[in-house]
Design an enzyme around this catalytic site. Sequence first.
Site, PDB file in Angstrom:
ATOM      1  N   GLU A 172     -13.298  15.403  -0.088  1.00  0.00           N
ATOM      2  CA  GLU A 172     -14.312  15.623  -1.111  1.00  0.00           C
ATOM      3  C   GLU A 172     -15.544  14.791  -0.743  1.00  0.00           C
ATOM      4  O   GLU A 172     -15.439  13.740  -0.125  1.00  0.00           O
ATOM      5  CB  GLU A 172     -13.756  15.155  -2.460  1.00  0.00           C
ATOM      6  CG  GLU A 172     -14.720  15.241  -3.635  1.00  0.00           C
ATOM      7  CD  GLU A 172     -14.154  14.583  -4.893  1.00  0.00           C
ATOM      8  OE1 GLU A 172     -14.637  14.906  -5.986  1.00  0.00           O
ATOM      9  OE2 GLU A 172     -13.241  13.740  -4.776  1.00  0.00           O
ATOM     10  N   LYS A 221     -14.893  22.426  -8.469  1.00  0.00           N
ATOM     11  CA  LYS A 221     -13.909  21.572  -9.120  1.00  0.00           C
ATOM     12  C   LYS A 221     -13.830  21.847 -10.624  1.00  0.00           C
ATOM     13  O   LYS A 221     -14.831  21.759 -11.337  1.00  0.00           O
ATOM     14  CB  LYS A 221     -14.272  20.112  -8.881  1.00  0.00           C
ATOM     15  CG  LYS A 221     -13.295  19.103  -9.438  1.00  0.00           C
ATOM     16  CD  LYS A 221     -13.792  17.694  -9.108  1.00  0.00           C
ATOM     17  CE  LYS A 221     -12.891  16.626  -9.674  1.00  0.00           C
ATOM     18  NZ  LYS A 221     -13.433  15.272  -9.389  1.00  0.00           N
ATOM     19  N   CYS A 241      -9.376  16.462  -5.825  1.00  0.00           N
ATOM     20  CA  CYS A 241      -9.205  15.122  -6.392  1.00  0.00           C
ATOM     21  C   CYS A 241      -8.508  15.119  -7.764  1.00  0.00           C
ATOM     22  O   CYS A 241      -7.301  15.282  -7.857  1.00  0.00           O
ATOM     23  CB  CYS A 241     -10.562  14.424  -6.449  1.00  0.00           C
ATOM     24  SG  CYS A 241     -10.443  12.608  -6.546  1.00  0.00           S
TER      25      CYS A 241
END
Length: 256
Positions: A23, A99, A135
Amino acid sequence: MDKVRHVVQEAAEEGAELVVFPEATMQGFGTGRLDSQAEPLDGEFVTALRELAEGYNLALVAGVFTPADTVERDGKTINRITNTLVACLPDGSLFTYDKIHTYDAFGFAESDTVAAGKELSTFLYKGVRFGLATCYDVRFPQQFRALARRGAQAILLPASWATGKGKLEQWRLLTRARALDSTSVIVAVGQALPLDERTAAAPSGIGHSGVLAPDGTTIAELGEQATLAVYDVDLEEQVAKMRTSLPVLDYPENYL
């Protein structure tokens, strides 16, 4: 981008067919305003990634930032971005994932500056279906199970996992759990531990990238610092066997 080029060249020389970066590959957290660096998908950075994938005949996944919207927060006007993964294939195809779960936790509100995505994303490469997650998504098992139900045999998880008490233990536990409860291979690629004091307080990284088998065991784990490692994973063999012997995906998601 110079770092990315170097790694891709080295990986290609070692026979890699898929290269996964963390990321925030485009710009590390804590290194300045993200909205000033964010680019559209046809911008210079993603274009260069696509050229590398085509030039070295491999697939490349990396974290970038793209412009999103403008919002008001506490009397301030903020140009938000999306925290985006791009999957660049050697045939020129481009797949993206924004995300979904913004990092609004431990006193930090990523949603103030980052617009949340809304759609799951998978792509097909060399006969394998890959899923994408980023994440903080790792704390939401339903996303990984949903990707597996869409056919993902491996889920790629770039991250900038923040440092702190217990965070490494959580990272290891969560990545192994997501592999087991989705019966998928998880490729968890984290930003290295920052060497620059300016970024030490940012949600930057602790390293410890890993490859997790669909039974939750660890195939490989790296250390704190930036490292290139190349692994062969028999996705068909491992995933198919596990999903036959442990058919957890056959059960309904909603028990209420």
